[in-house]
Design a protein around this motif. Structure first.
Motif, PDB file in Angstrom:
ATOM      1  N   LYS A  62      83.121   0.547  48.833  1.00  0.00           N
ATOM      2  CA  LYS A  62      81.964  -0.290  49.083  1.00  0.00           C
ATOM      3  C   LYS A  62      81.780  -1.017  50.423  1.00  0.00           C
ATOM      4  O   LYS A  62      80.844  -1.127  50.943  1.00  0.00           O
ATOM      5  CB  LYS A  62      81.809  -1.489  47.990  1.00  0.00           C
ATOM      6  N   ILE A  63      83.003  -1.295  51.118  1.00  0.00           N
ATOM      7  CA  ILE A  63      83.056  -1.826  52.414  1.00  0.00           C
ATOM      8  C   ILE A  63      82.541  -0.799  53.301  1.00  0.00           C
ATOM      9  O   ILE A  63      81.711  -0.923  54.252  1.00  0.00           O
ATOM     10  CB  ILE A  63      84.487  -2.342  52.542  1.00  0.00           C
ATOM     11  N   TYR A  64      83.045   0.631  53.089  1.00  0.00           N
ATOM     12  CA  TYR A  64      82.736   1.589  54.036  1.00  0.00           C
ATOM     13  C   TYR A  64      81.090   1.777  53.635  1.00  0.00           C
ATOM     14  O   TYR A  64      80.450   2.077  54.726  1.00  0.00           O
ATOM     15  CB  TYR A  64      83.365   2.883  53.422  1.00  0.00           C
ATOM     16  N   ALA A  65      80.675   1.823  52.573  1.00  0.00           N
ATOM     17  CA  ALA A  65      79.273   1.952  52.451  1.00  0.00           C
ATOM     18  C   ALA A  65      78.476   0.846  53.009  1.00  0.00           C
ATOM     19  O   ALA A  65      77.222   1.023  53.716  1.00  0.00           O
ATOM     20  CB  ALA A  65      78.768   1.863  50.787  1.00  0.00           C
ATOM     21  N   PHE A  66      78.648  -0.609  52.916  1.00  0.00           N
ATOM     22  CA  PHE A  66      77.980  -1.579  53.685  1.00  0.00           C
ATOM     23  C   PHE A  66      78.142  -1.587  55.221  1.00  0.00           C
ATOM     24  O   PHE A  66      76.912  -2.087  55.782  1.00  0.00           O
ATOM     25  CB  PHE A  66      78.719  -3.109  53.136  1.00  0.00           C
ATOM     26  N   LEU A  67      78.887  -0.778  55.508  1.00  0.00           N
ATOM     27  CA  LEU A  67      79.081  -0.782  56.989  1.00  0.00           C
ATOM     28  C   LEU A  67      78.522   0.647  57.513  1.00  0.00           C
ATOM     29  O   LEU A  67      78.583   0.925  58.870  1.00  0.00           O
ATOM     30  CB  LEU A  67      80.532  -0.903  57.454  1.00  0.00           C
ATOM     31  N   GLN A  68      77.943   1.579  56.767  1.00  0.00           N
ATOM     32  CA  GLN A  68      77.656   2.982  57.216  1.00  0.00           C
ATOM     33  C   GLN A  68      76.759   3.053  58.140  1.00  0.00           C
ATOM     34  O   GLN A  68      76.670   4.059  58.926  1.00  0.00           O
ATOM     35  CB  GLN A  68      77.469   3.671  55.811  1.00  0.00           C
ATOM     36  N   ASP A  69      76.021   2.082  58.589  1.00  0.00           N
ATOM     37  CA  ASP A  69      74.705   2.163  59.388  1.00  0.00           C
ATOM     38  C   ASP A  69      75.468   2.050  60.791  1.00  0.00           C
ATOM     39  O   ASP A  69      74.857   2.328  61.707  1.00  0.00           O
ATOM     40  CB  ASP A  69      73.838   0.950  59.422  1.00  0.00           C
ATOM     41  N   ARG A  70      76.736   1.411  60.924  1.00  0.00           N
ATOM     42  CA  ARG A  70      77.247   1.341  62.108  1.00  0.00           C
ATOM     43  C   ARG A  70      78.694   1.881  62.570  1.00  0.00           C
ATOM     44  O   ARG A  70      78.936   2.153  63.415  1.00  0.00           O
ATOM     45  CB  ARG A  70      77.370  -0.265  62.353  1.00  0.00           C
ATOM     46  N   TYR A  71      79.103   2.037  61.345  1.00  0.00           N
ATOM     47  CA  TYR A  71      80.627   2.718  61.511  1.00  0.00           C
ATOM     48  C   TYR A  71      80.862   3.992  60.629  1.00  0.00           C
ATOM     49  O   TYR A  71      80.497   3.937  59.475  1.00  0.00           O
ATOM     50  CB  TYR A  71      81.718   1.654  60.831  1.00  0.00           C
ATOM     51  N   VAL A  72      81.629   5.015  61.165  1.00  0.00           N
ATOM     52  CA  VAL A  72      81.938   5.933  60.283  1.00  0.00           C
ATOM     53  C   VAL A  72      83.488   5.698  59.996  1.00  0.00           C
ATOM     54  O   VAL A  72      84.303   5.138  60.827  1.00  0.00           O
ATOM     55  CB  VAL A  72      81.996   7.545  60.942  1.00  0.00           C
ATOM     56  N   PRO A  73      83.964   6.067  58.768  1.00  0.00           N
ATOM     57  CA  PRO A  73      85.219   6.196  58.411  1.00  0.00           C
ATOM     58  C   PRO A  73      86.192   6.801  59.494  1.00  0.00           C
ATOM     59  O   PRO A  73      86.070   7.759  59.755  1.00  0.00           O
ATOM     60  CB  PRO A  73      85.360   6.776  56.962  1.00  0.00           C
ATOM     61  N   ALA A  74      87.309   6.118  59.906  1.00  0.00           N
ATOM     62  CA  ALA A  74      88.535   6.720  60.683  1.00  0.00           C
ATOM     63  C   ALA A  74      89.585   6.913  59.851  1.00  0.00           C
ATOM     64  O   ALA A  74      89.613   6.599  58.870  1.00  0.00           O
ATOM     65  CB  ALA A  74      88.845   5.708  61.734  1.00  0.00           C
ATOM     66  N   ALA A  75      90.357   7.864  60.332  1.00  0.00           N
ATOM     67  CA  ALA A  75      91.615   8.297  59.768  1.00  0.00           C
ATOM     68  C   ALA A  75      92.541   7.584  59.416  1.00  0.00           C
ATOM     69  O   ALA A  75      93.481   7.666  58.502  1.00  0.00           O
ATOM     70  CB  ALA A  75      92.032   9.713  60.169  1.00  0.00           C
ATOM     71  N   SER A  76      92.733   6.690  60.570  1.00  0.00           N
ATOM     72  CA  SER A  76      93.905   5.687  60.557  1.00  0.00           C
ATOM     73  C   SER A  76      93.646   4.499  61.304  1.00  0.00           C
ATOM     74  O   SER A  76      92.448   4.381  62.178  1.00  0.00           O
ATOM     75  CB  SER A  76      95.048   6.495  61.314  1.00  0.00           C
ATOM     76  N   GLU A  77      94.394   3.351  61.391  1.00  0.00           N
ATOM     77  CA  GLU A  77      94.344   2.353  62.200  1.00  0.00           C
ATOM     78  C   GLU A  77      94.294   2.753  63.695  1.00  0.00           C
ATOM     79  O   GLU A  77      93.300   2.070  64.320  1.00  0.00           O
ATOM     80  CB  GLU A  77      95.370   1.291  62.190  1.00  0.00           C
ATOM     81  N   GLU A  78      94.860   3.582  63.966  1.00  0.00           N
ATOM     82  CA  GLU A  78      95.145   4.092  65.549  1.00  0.00           C
ATOM     83  C   GLU A  78      93.856   4.397  66.102  1.00  0.00           C
ATOM     84  O   GLU A  78      93.538   4.225  67.223  1.00  0.00           O
ATOM     85  CB  GLU A  78      96.030   4.964  65.957  1.00  0.00           C
ATOM     86  N   GLU A  79      93.155   5.131  65.297  1.00  0.00           N
ATOM     87  CA  GLU A  79      91.457   5.640  65.730  1.00  0.00           C
ATOM     88  C   GLU A  79      90.447   4.721  65.642  1.00  0.00           C
ATOM     89  O   GLU A  79      89.214   5.067  66.142  1.00  0.00           O
ATOM     90  CB  GLU A  79      91.410   6.749  64.883  1.00  0.00           C
TER      91      GLU A  79
END
Ligand code: SAH
Ligand code: SF4
Ligand code: F3S
Length: 443
Positions: A26-43
């Motif tokens: 759900k967090i990814y969904a709420f943020l999807q207008d501005r952020y795409v999911p990254a593969a790790s913290e480093e990215e």
């Protein structure tokens, strides 16, 4: 509006239970207008920790991860760090005091406000903390989902919060009152997930047996029947069932409904009635065992898993021995066992404990040794059998192998074509390992 090129990358690290796994989506969904999911913290440009406070160790993990994030933020001060979940709900601003690199703290009822809170952080230049009670928020479950992130097996929250107040547990404090989602919404979300390729659903709640549709007042069994009937769904599971509310009606429905799997997680916590009473669990060991027997009589192949707390305040060696007897009697497929951890705000954290730590220290490993033997025997019993598994993805450690699960919850690794992910296949079990089985597809 943002163009694709403006999108930053967000990584959400999940701690704790499946509620948090679901909230992370759900967090990814709420943020999807501005952020795409990254593969790790480093990215990531934005790192979010979705935290758990069920035991002290779970909470410590959060601070040790923050320690590992520190160098990332030193190299790139533009990175934002947010802390949400159950530790955030309980500790609030204290988290920023303890760990100055945290930009944003948000509670379990504030996920929908994340975009606004990030704006506030960016525009004010100040750290932001938002933790509210559970009365006036958009229930997290009503958020959209990021398309494509659901694998063949997906979680689906049917209720939030918990009203049971077991004496050791922080969940009622960090997740609020028990609220069931409207059945219509759940069915819509289920249909949507199935349309996107989901084949197995796990219905989520701290105590699914007390589900009640706020509109019609109908209960969990009715919901289960409706979801079981959805076209395209192959398997249905649910977690967690509180033993005090596990009914004969539900046992019969499990036996009767074709998609409901032959596995149940039924947390017993302890085998001694004195300890169960002090825990405020609302059942005795014999009542629990009656339910186990009922299920076995209706569904002979059913497998049980459980949670156990060892070393509750006042628990004696004799009490502990009752737990050992109980696990030998039930023969769980698997037991998640924990040393009692006093949690702030719970009744048990105030209880006196005349039993010495030095005496209790050996109990958890002792219990785990007994359970490991049972698990190993059960795995060994599976060798040679032909089982039906839903291929969920790839085995993380030994690349190339596919991983799936039987209806009875055994994990099986086997060689096969990646195109099988999402399908139900028949596999012969060839070998037993400690936490999984190995198998092969017949040629
Ligand atoms: N709603 C579920 C479980 C939620 S928490 C239920 O009612 O069973 C998951 C597990 O963590 C619990 O089943 C319990 O075994 C364990 N747990 C919870 N609080 C704990 C504590 N203070 N110390 C040790 N283990 C705990
Ligand atoms: Fe915690 Fe008890 Fe609620 Fe489970 S039922 S979440 S153990 S208070
Ligand atoms: Fe942990 Fe919160 Fe789940 S305390 S176990 S993440 S509800």
């Amino acid at each position: 509006m943002h163009g694709m090129s403006d999108l930053g990358k967000v990584y959400v690290r999940t701690f704790g239970c499946q509620m948090n796994v679901y909230d992370t989506e759900k967090i990814y969904a709420f943020l999807q207008d501005r952020y795409v999911p990254a593969a790790s913290e480093e990215e990531a440009d934005l790192i979010i920790l979705n935290t758990c406070s069920i035991r002290e160790k779970a909470e410590q993990k959060v601070y040790s991860l923050l320690g590992r994030i520190k160098p990332l933020k030193e190299t790139n001060p533009g990175i934002l760090v947010g802390v949400g979940g159950c530790v955030a709900q309980q500790e609030g601003e204290k988290i920023m005091k303890r760990s100055p690199l945290v930009d944003l703290v948000f509670g379990t009822h504030n996920l929908d406000e994340l975009p606004a809170l990030l704006d506030e952080r960016i525009h004010s230049g100040k750290k932001v903390c938002r933790v509210i009670g559970d009365s006036d928020s958009v229930p997290t479950a009503e958020a959209p989902r990021v398309p494509g992130r659901a694998g063949p097996a997906s979680l689906l929250t049917i209720m939030k919060g918990c009203d049971n107040w077991c004496s050791y547990c922080v969940v009622p404090l960090v997740r609020g009152r028990e609220i069931s989602r409207p059945a219509g919404r759940i069915l819509d979300e289920a249909s949507d997930l199935i349309q996107r390729g989901v084949r197995e659903l796990t219905l989520l709640g701290q105590n699914v047996n007390s589900y009640r549709d706020p509109g019609s007042g109908s209960g969990f069994v009715e919901l289960l029947r409706k979801i079981d009937a959805l076209p395209g769904l192959k398997r249905l599971r649910f977690v967690t069932s509180h033993p005090k509310d596990f009914s004969r009606e539900l046992a019969c429905a499990m036996a009767e409904l074709p998609r409901v799997c032959e596995h149940i997680h039924l947390p017993v916590q302890a085998g001694s009635d004195t300890v169960l009473t002090a825990m405020r669990r609302g059942y005795s060991a014999s009542r629990y065992l009656e339910k186990v027997r009922l299920l076995r009589s209706l569904i002979p192949e059913v497998e049980f898993t459980t949670d156990i707390i060892v070393g509750f305040p006042g628990e004696t060696r004799q009490d502990f021995q009752r737990t050992l007897e109980l696990i030998r009697e039930v023969r769980y497929q698997n037991a998640f066992s924990f040393r009692f951890s006093p949690r702030p705000g719970t009744a048990a954290s105030e209880m006196d404990d005349p039993v010495k730590d030095s005496e209790k220290k050996s109990w958890l490993p002792e219990l785990q040794a007994v359970q490991n033997l049972i698990t190993a025997e059960k795995h060994q019993d599976m060798v040679g059998r032909v089982v039906e598994i839903l291929v969920e993805g790839f085995d993380r450690k030994r690349s190339g192998l596919l991983e799936g699960r039987t209806r009875t919850n055994y994990i099986v690794h086997f060689q096969g074509d990646p195109s099988l992910v999402g399908q139900i296949v028949t596999v012969r079990v060839t070998r037993s390992r400690s936490i999984h089985l190995e198998g092969e597809m017949p040629v």
